[in-house]
Design a protein around this motif. Structure first.
Motif, PDB file in Angstrom:
ATOM      1  N   PHE A 118       0.767  20.886   2.671  1.00 48.67           N
ATOM      2  CA  PHE A 118      -0.356  21.835   3.052  1.00 48.67           C
ATOM      3  C   PHE A 118      -0.945  22.297   3.923  1.00 48.67           C
ATOM      4  N   ASP A 119      -1.059  24.184   3.468  1.00 45.95           N
ATOM      5  CA  ASP A 119      -1.695  25.514   4.264  1.00 45.95           C
ATOM      6  C   ASP A 119      -3.410  24.919   5.421  1.00 45.95           C
ATOM      7  N   SER A 120      -4.534  24.006   4.415  1.00 47.26           N
ATOM      8  CA  SER A 120      -5.106  23.301   4.586  1.00 47.26           C
ATOM      9  C   SER A 120      -5.268  21.718   4.637  1.00 47.26           C
ATOM     10  N   HIS A 121      -6.646  21.238   5.613  1.00 46.42           N
ATOM     11  CA  HIS A 121      -6.360  19.564   5.562  1.00 46.42           C
ATOM     12  C   HIS A 121      -6.618  19.080   4.200  1.00 46.42           C
ATOM     13  N   ALA A 122      -7.907  20.590   3.814  1.00 48.57           N
ATOM     14  CA  ALA A 122      -8.474  19.998   2.493  1.00 48.57           C
ATOM     15  C   ALA A 122      -8.290  19.746   1.454  1.00 48.57           C
ATOM     16  N   VAL A 123      -6.947  20.721   1.247  1.00 46.44           N
ATOM     17  CA  VAL A 123      -5.765  20.915  -0.076  1.00 46.44           C
ATOM     18  C   VAL A 123      -5.568  20.268   0.116  1.00 46.44           C
ATOM     19  N   ALA A 124      -5.129  19.328   1.295  1.00 50.42           N
ATOM     20  CA  ALA A 124      -3.712  18.586   1.521  1.00 50.42           C
ATOM     21  C   ALA A 124      -4.325  16.994   0.608  1.00 50.42           C
ATOM     22  N   ASN A 125      -5.997  16.602   1.413  1.00 51.54           N
ATOM     23  CA  ASN A 125      -6.481  15.678   0.622  1.00 51.54           C
ATOM     24  C   ASN A 125      -6.891  15.829  -0.596  1.00 51.54           C
TER      25      ASN A 125
ATOM     26  N   PHE B  46      -0.274  20.484   7.294  1.00 52.54           N
ATOM     27  CA  PHE B  46      -0.812  20.078   7.353  1.00 52.54           C
ATOM     28  C   PHE B  46       0.308  19.247   6.482  1.00 52.54           C
ATOM     29  N   GLY B  47       0.872  18.167   6.842  1.00 52.58           N
ATOM     30  CA  GLY B  47       1.698  16.795   5.850  1.00 52.58           C
ATOM     31  C   GLY B  47       1.129  16.071   5.489  1.00 52.58           C
ATOM     32  N   VAL B  48       1.670  15.697   4.373  1.00 53.63           N
ATOM     33  CA  VAL B  48       0.805  14.179   3.804  1.00 53.63           C
ATOM     34  C   VAL B  48       2.294  13.079   4.082  1.00 53.63           C
ATOM     35  N   PHE B  49       1.483  12.217   4.138  1.00 56.52           N
ATOM     36  CA  PHE B  49       2.815  10.892   4.000  1.00 56.52           C
ATOM     37  C   PHE B  49       2.451   9.729   4.054  1.00 56.52           C
ATOM     38  N   THR B  50       3.473   9.442   3.526  1.00 56.01           N
ATOM     39  CA  THR B  50       3.090   7.701   2.886  1.00 56.01           C
ATOM     40  C   THR B  50       2.305   6.970   3.557  1.00 56.01           C
ATOM     41  N   ALA B  51       2.344   5.587   3.572  1.00 54.27           N
ATOM     42  CA  ALA B  51       1.981   4.389   4.142  1.00 54.27           C
ATOM     43  C   ALA B  51       3.272   4.183   4.681  1.00 54.27           C
ATOM     44  N   ASP B  52       4.741   4.249   4.113  1.00 56.82           N
ATOM     45  CA  ASP B  52       5.619   3.879   5.827  1.00 56.82           C
ATOM     46  C   ASP B  52       6.305   5.287   6.405  1.00 56.82           C
TER      47      ASP B  52
ATOM     48  N   ASP C  43      -3.582  10.222  -7.551  1.00 55.28           N
ATOM     49  CA  ASP C  43      -4.109   8.815  -7.588  1.00 55.28           C
ATOM     50  C   ASP C  43      -4.087   7.550  -6.201  1.00 55.28           C
ATOM     51  N   MET C  44      -4.111   8.635  -5.231  1.00 52.58           N
ATOM     52  CA  MET C  44      -3.985   8.116  -4.021  1.00 52.58           C
ATOM     53  C   MET C  44      -5.161   8.166  -2.964  1.00 52.58           C
ATOM     54  N   GLU C  45      -4.941   6.822  -2.250  1.00 49.71           N
ATOM     55  CA  GLU C  45      -6.419   6.940  -1.797  1.00 49.71           C
ATOM     56  C   GLU C  45      -6.190   7.482  -0.344  1.00 49.71           C
ATOM     57  N   PRO C  46      -6.906   8.890   0.341  1.00 50.93           N
ATOM     58  CA  PRO C  46      -6.443   9.234   2.012  1.00 50.93           C
ATOM     59  C   PRO C  46      -6.713   8.550   3.671  1.00 50.93           C
ATOM     60  N   ARG C  47      -5.725   7.908   4.033  1.00 47.97           N
ATOM     61  CA  ARG C  47      -6.528   7.126   5.242  1.00 47.97           C
ATOM     62  C   ARG C  47      -6.746   8.256   6.357  1.00 47.97           C
ATOM     63  N   ALA C  48      -7.853   7.746   7.435  1.00 49.14           N
ATOM     64  CA  ALA C  48      -7.891   8.102   8.111  1.00 49.14           C
ATOM     65  C   ALA C  48      -6.333   7.471   9.271  1.00 49.14           C
ATOM     66  N   VAL C  49      -5.993   7.765   9.771  1.00 45.90           N
ATOM     67  CA  VAL C  49      -5.136   7.592  11.246  1.00 45.90           C
ATOM     68  C   VAL C  49      -4.878   8.263  12.276  1.00 45.90           C
ATOM     69  N   HIS C  50      -5.292   6.560  13.493  1.00 47.32           N
ATOM     70  CA  HIS C  50      -5.904   7.482  14.857  1.00 47.32           C
ATOM     71  C   HIS C  50      -4.488   6.739  15.552  1.00 47.32           C
TER      72      HIS C  50
ATOM     73  N   GLY D 250       0.732  -0.996   0.214  1.00 48.54           N
ATOM     74  CA  GLY D 250       0.145  -0.159   0.192  1.00 48.54           C
ATOM     75  C   GLY D 250       0.541   1.088  -0.106  1.00 48.54           C
ATOM     76  N   ILE D 251       2.111   1.240  -0.264  1.00 40.96           N
ATOM     77  CA  ILE D 251       2.714   2.428  -0.013  1.00 40.96           C
ATOM     78  C   ILE D 251       2.552   3.077  -1.133  1.00 40.96           C
ATOM     79  N   HIS D 252       2.070   2.946  -2.299  1.00 42.95           N
ATOM     80  CA  HIS D 252       2.121   3.832  -3.324  1.00 42.95           C
ATOM     81  C   HIS D 252       0.589   3.822  -3.320  1.00 42.95           C
ATOM     82  N   ASP D 253      -0.172   3.493  -2.312  1.00 40.18           N
ATOM     83  CA  ASP D 253      -1.698   3.753  -3.119  1.00 40.18           C
ATOM     84  C   ASP D 253      -2.336   4.602  -1.968  1.00 40.18           C
ATOM     85  N   PHE D 254      -1.817   4.719  -0.791  1.00 41.49           N
ATOM     86  CA  PHE D 254      -2.210   5.025   0.333  1.00 41.49           C
ATOM     87  C   PHE D 254      -1.866   6.451   0.931  1.00 41.49           C
ATOM     88  N   ALA D 255      -1.836   7.237   1.287  1.00 40.90           N
ATOM     89  CA  ALA D 255      -1.608   8.311   2.081  1.00 40.90           C
ATOM     90  C   ALA D 255      -1.972   8.945   3.503  1.00 40.90           C
TER      91      ALA D 255
END
Length: 88
Positions: A67-74, A54-60, A81-88, A32-37
């Motif tokens: 980015f300045d906003s969460h919406a722009v990062a998503n 708001f930082g964008v990180f790969t699966a690893d 062509d990646m899928e945003p995932r929630a991390v808790h 999933g490293i190239h599919d999810f962020a």
């Protein structure tokens, strides 16, 4: 990723038995490293700034953008062509 399923014949594994060696530890870590962020708030890299971005990180966990906003990062994740995932 190594395809170990080609090495198994249907007769070599009894029905109902599980083969837990299909993925090596490295292959599993790369899954999933190239599919999810994911997006999380991080301090800005600018000196003397206490601003959060708001930082964008790969699966690893590799930081690939900020980015300045969460919406722009998503939106950026989806645009690449990646899928945003929630991390808790």
């Amino acid at each position: 990723m190594t395809d170990r399923t080609a090495q198994l014949s249907p007769k070599s594994t009894p029905r109902g038995a599980q083969d837990t060696g299909l993925l090596s530890n490295v292959d599993f870590a790369m899954l999933g490293i190239h599919d999810f962020a994911y997006v999380r708030e991080v301090p800005s890299n600018e000196e003397d700034s206490e601003e959060m971005v708001f930082g964008v990180f790969t699966a690893d966990g590799t930081h690939i953008a900020s980015f300045d906003s969460h919406a722009v990062a998503n939106a950026a994740i989806r645009q690449h062509d990646m899928e945003p995932r929630a991390v808790h």
